[in-house]
Write a protein that holds these residues in place. Sequence first.
Motif, mmCIF file in Angstrom:
data_model
loop_
_atom_site.group_PDB
_atom_site.id
_atom_site.type_symbol
_atom_site.label_atom_id
_atom_site.label_comp_id
_atom_site.label_asym_id
_atom_site.label_seq_id
_atom_site.Cartn_x
_atom_site.Cartn_y
_atom_site.Cartn_z
ATOM 1 N N ALA A 55 -0.360 3.443 5.567
ATOM 2 C CA ALA A 55 -0.219 2.193 4.835
ATOM 3 C C ALA A 55 0.260 1.095 5.768
ATOM 4 O O ALA A 55 1.016 1.343 6.705
ATOM 5 C CB ALA A 55 0.783 2.362 3.697
ATOM 6 N N GLY A 99 -5.299 3.774 -4.151
ATOM 7 C CA GLY A 99 -5.202 2.831 -3.052
ATOM 8 C C GLY A 99 -3.900 2.899 -2.266
ATOM 9 O O GLY A 99 -3.681 2.096 -1.364
ATOM 10 N N ARG A 100 -3.050 3.852 -2.573
ATOM 11 C CA ARG A 100 -1.780 3.992 -1.848
ATOM 12 C C ARG A 100 -1.958 4.958 -0.686
ATOM 13 O O ARG A 100 -2.812 5.845 -0.717
ATOM 14 C CB ARG A 100 -0.680 4.502 -2.784
ATOM 15 N N LYS A 101 -1.110 4.776 0.339
ATOM 16 C CA LYS A 101 -1.143 5.620 1.544
ATOM 17 C C LYS A 101 0.294 5.848 1.995
ATOM 18 O O LYS A 101 1.176 5.047 1.688
ATOM 19 C CB LYS A 101 -1.905 4.918 2.670
ATOM 20 N N GLU A 161 0.799 -1.231 0.000
ATOM 21 C CA GLU A 161 0.000 0.000 0.000
ATOM 22 C C GLU A 161 0.830 1.279 0.000
ATOM 23 O O GLU A 161 0.293 2.345 -0.241
ATOM 24 C CB GLU A 161 -0.860 0.066 1.265
#
Length: 163
Positions: free
Chosen positions: A152, A118-120, A51
């Motif tokens: 993430a 969807g990345r953090k 993530e």
Amino acid sequence: MDAADLWYFAYGSNLDPGTFLGRRGMRPQEARAGRLDAFELCFDLPVGPGERGVANVRPKEGARIWGVAYRLDAAACNHLDRTEGVPRGSYIRLPVKVTTEAGLLPAFTYHSAHGQPGRKPSRRYLGLLLTGARYHGLPADYVEWLRSLPLAVDERVRQLSLW
């Protein structure tokens, strides 16, 4: 200001003095807190298979990003381009106008078209932004917003715990 000097607007890890002044070895002639209107901060640039993502900007009416404008000479800007992966196509320079207490500054910032939803940010990466935001005196509500971001899951930690 020398005619060859440029203003660079930092919104990610380059807010952090340890990163910008330390690891990247930059020596700005001046730094001013400011904001970039009609853009939003996102963390959609992949770091590894999970993530984790690093900062990017994308246009969005009504949004704003706080950061710092650094005045750099042309050689420093070229060095920064290399450290940010501009020659490899990781980022491009994007011309922007930064609002500061002294008025509008023509500047550039970095933008990437390689974002993935969807990345953090990781805890470590977000910590760099928070350290830099406090160091440069960015507004308290922006610092609190950064603090509230979901983090993430670091797949590297998960892999280690399986052993």
